[in-house]
Design a protein around this motif. Structure first.
Motif, PDB file in Angstrom:
ATOM      1  N   ALA A 234      -6.882  10.058  82.676  1.00  0.00           N
ATOM      2  CA  ALA A 234      -5.658   9.954  83.464  1.00  0.00           C
ATOM      3  C   ALA A 234      -5.215   8.503  83.597  1.00  0.00           C
ATOM      4  CB  ALA A 234      -5.868  10.577  84.841  1.00  0.00           C
ATOM      5  N   GLU A 235      -6.208   7.618  83.822  1.00  0.00           N
ATOM      6  CA  GLU A 235      -5.866   6.200  83.914  1.00  0.00           C
ATOM      7  C   GLU A 235      -5.322   5.694  82.583  1.00  0.00           C
ATOM      8  OE1 GLU A 235      -9.386   4.282  85.189  1.00  0.00           O
ATOM      9  OE2 GLU A 235      -9.159   4.853  87.319  1.00  0.00           O
ATOM     10  N   GLY A 236      -5.947   6.177  81.448  1.00  0.00           N
ATOM     11  CA  GLY A 236      -5.436   5.758  80.139  1.00  0.00           C
ATOM     12  C   GLY A 236      -4.023   6.244  79.896  1.00  0.00           C
ATOM     13  N   GLN A 237      -3.749   7.525  80.235  1.00  0.00           N
ATOM     14  CA  GLN A 237      -2.401   8.066  80.054  1.00  0.00           C
ATOM     15  C   GLN A 237      -1.409   7.316  80.950  1.00  0.00           C
ATOM     16  OE1 GLN A 237      -2.669  12.255  80.813  1.00  0.00           O
ATOM     17  NE2 GLN A 237      -3.822  12.687  78.908  1.00  0.00           N
ATOM     18  N   VAL A 244       4.755   2.196  77.825  1.00  0.00           N
ATOM     19  CA  VAL A 244       5.992   2.648  77.166  1.00  0.00           C
ATOM     20  C   VAL A 244       7.206   2.322  78.031  1.00  0.00           C
ATOM     21  CG1 VAL A 244       7.266   4.675  76.396  1.00  0.00           C
ATOM     22  CG2 VAL A 244       4.844   4.414  75.816  1.00  0.00           C
ATOM     23  N   LYS A 245       7.091   2.614  79.301  1.00  0.00           N
ATOM     24  CA  LYS A 245       8.210   2.365  80.200  1.00  0.00           C
ATOM     25  C   LYS A 245       8.496   0.869  80.293  1.00  0.00           C
ATOM     26  CE  LYS A 245       8.927   6.627  81.213  1.00  0.00           C
ATOM     27  NZ  LYS A 245      10.170   7.301  80.726  1.00  0.00           N
ATOM     28  N   ALA A 249      11.833  -0.877  79.254  1.00  0.00           N
ATOM     29  CA  ALA A 249      12.535  -1.761  80.187  1.00  0.00           C
ATOM     30  C   ALA A 249      12.757  -3.135  79.570  1.00  0.00           C
ATOM     31  CB  ALA A 249      11.732  -1.878  81.486  1.00  0.00           C
ATOM     32  N   ASP A 250      11.745  -3.631  78.817  1.00  0.00           N
ATOM     33  CA  ASP A 250      11.901  -4.919  78.152  1.00  0.00           C
ATOM     34  C   ASP A 250      13.006  -4.859  77.094  1.00  0.00           C
ATOM     35  OD1 ASP A 250       9.919  -5.954  79.738  1.00  0.00           O
ATOM     36  OD2 ASP A 250       8.315  -5.641  78.257  1.00  0.00           O
ATOM     37  N   GLY A 251      13.056  -3.700  76.375  1.00  0.00           N
ATOM     38  CA  GLY A 251      14.112  -3.566  75.350  1.00  0.00           C
ATOM     39  C   GLY A 251      15.508  -3.590  75.957  1.00  0.00           C
ATOM     40  N   ILE A 252      15.625  -2.822  77.042  1.00  0.00           N
ATOM     41  CA  ILE A 252      16.927  -2.797  77.705  1.00  0.00           C
ATOM     42  C   ILE A 252      17.283  -4.180  78.225  1.00  0.00           C
ATOM     43  CG2 ILE A 252      18.168  -1.858  79.690  1.00  0.00           C
ATOM     44  CD1 ILE A 252      16.534   0.729  79.293  1.00  0.00           C
TER      45      ILE A 252
END
Length: 317
Positions: A234-237, A244-245, A249-252
């Motif tokens: 769960a911690e890994g996910q 990913v988020k 966010a960095d891409g945006i």
């Protein structure tokens, strides 16, 4: 010649005087009679006696003596005839009474012992007789001590050496003893088996408890391991989703910082729509603002075709 009778007379006188000197050893006593009547009792030491008048009537031993008598036939209360031999320990306390009280003291003690033993055993049955040696000894000593007191004798102890029942009774007793011994052996064996069974049961119980504890600990460890694994997954996910988020966010943020206009954003939306379809969708709903971008997309494709090296017709053009 006259000298010889004087010497002989002197020797005779010396012999008479020497015979009148009596030495009494330790632990002995002498009964002295004078002219046939009791005169004195001499203890240990040197004593003088009148020749031809005094004489030693009896030498008395003052040590403790032991009289071992042969087996005597006796009959018990239940009419069983057996033979018992006894030992009497006695000491002479009054030499005068011992010398004049009874003709043959040892024989008197023997007969008195036999009659006393018959009286005592006659009031007991066989089993009581065989198990009451100490009682018989005490009773006999008490009665013999009273009976021998006028003889100057004190009975200190009386012991029964052997009690010999008839052969038939002895064989029956041996069989009974053998049966009792075998019974005790069987009881001991049964107790040993019982204790062994109890120990085995306790061992099995303890083994079962230990096995249950081991299984419990194993289950607990497995559950804890599974729990840790799920927590780590769960911690890994969560970390992956967060990454990913954060990337999105960095891409945006980068797109905003680069000053991208509305056309670029629509192209990004179209690209995302293409990835959603992925060649497997049978029906795709395209927003109206993206539909207006169709001409722009066609122009971009043509521009890309001209810029990319191709066949000879493209070169001729």
């Amino acid at each position: 010649m006259q000298f010889i009778p004087g010497v002989i007379l002197f020797v005779i006188v010396v012999g008479i005087l020497a015979n009148g000197i009596s030495i009494v050893p330790q632990a002995q006593a002498l009964i002295i009679e004078r002219l046939g009547r009791y005169h004195a009792t001499w203890d240990a030491g040197v004593h003088l006696m009148i020749p031809f008048v005094d004489r030693i009537a009896k030498r008395v031993n003052l040590k403790e003596q032991v009289a071992d008598f042969p087996p005597q036939p006796v009959i018990t209360k239940d009419n069983v005839t057996m033979r018992i031999d006894s030992v009497v320990f006695f000491v002479i306390t009054e030499p005068k009474l011992y010398a004049y009280g009874v003709e043959n003291p040892i024989s008197a003690i023997e007969n008195l012992t036999a009659t006393t033993l018959r009286n005592i055993i006659g009031s007991m049955d066989l089993d009581t007789t065989l198990t009451s040696r100490e009682t018989i000894n005490t009773e006999m000593r008490s009665q013999l001590d009273v009976a021998t007191d006028p003889w100057g004798i004190k009975v200190n102890r009386v012991e029964l050496k052997n009690i010999l029942p008839p052969d038939a009774i002895r064989e029956a007793m041996e069989k009974q003893m053998k049966a009792e011994r075998e019974k005790r052996e069987l009881i001991t064996l049964a107790q040993g088996k019982k204790e062994s069974a109890v120990l085995n049961a306790q061992g099995n119980k303890e083994a079962a408890i230990l096995n249950a504890e081991a299984e419990k600990q194993t289950a607990i460890l497995r559950a804890e391991a599974e729990k840790e694994r799920k927590i780590q997954e769960a911690e890994g996910q969560a970390k992956a989703i967060r990454a990913v988020k954060e990337a999105e966010a960095d891409g945006i943020r980068l797109i905003r910082e680069a000053g991208a206009d509305e056309a670029v954003l629509k192209l990004r939306s179209l690209d995302a729509l293409t990835r959603v379809a992925d060649g497997r969708a049978t029906k795709i709903v395209i927003p109206s603002d993206i539909q207006n971008m169709a001409g722009l997309v066609t122009a971009l494709k043509e521009t890309a075709s001209v810029a990319t090296p191709g066949d000879g017709s493209e070169k001729k053009a």
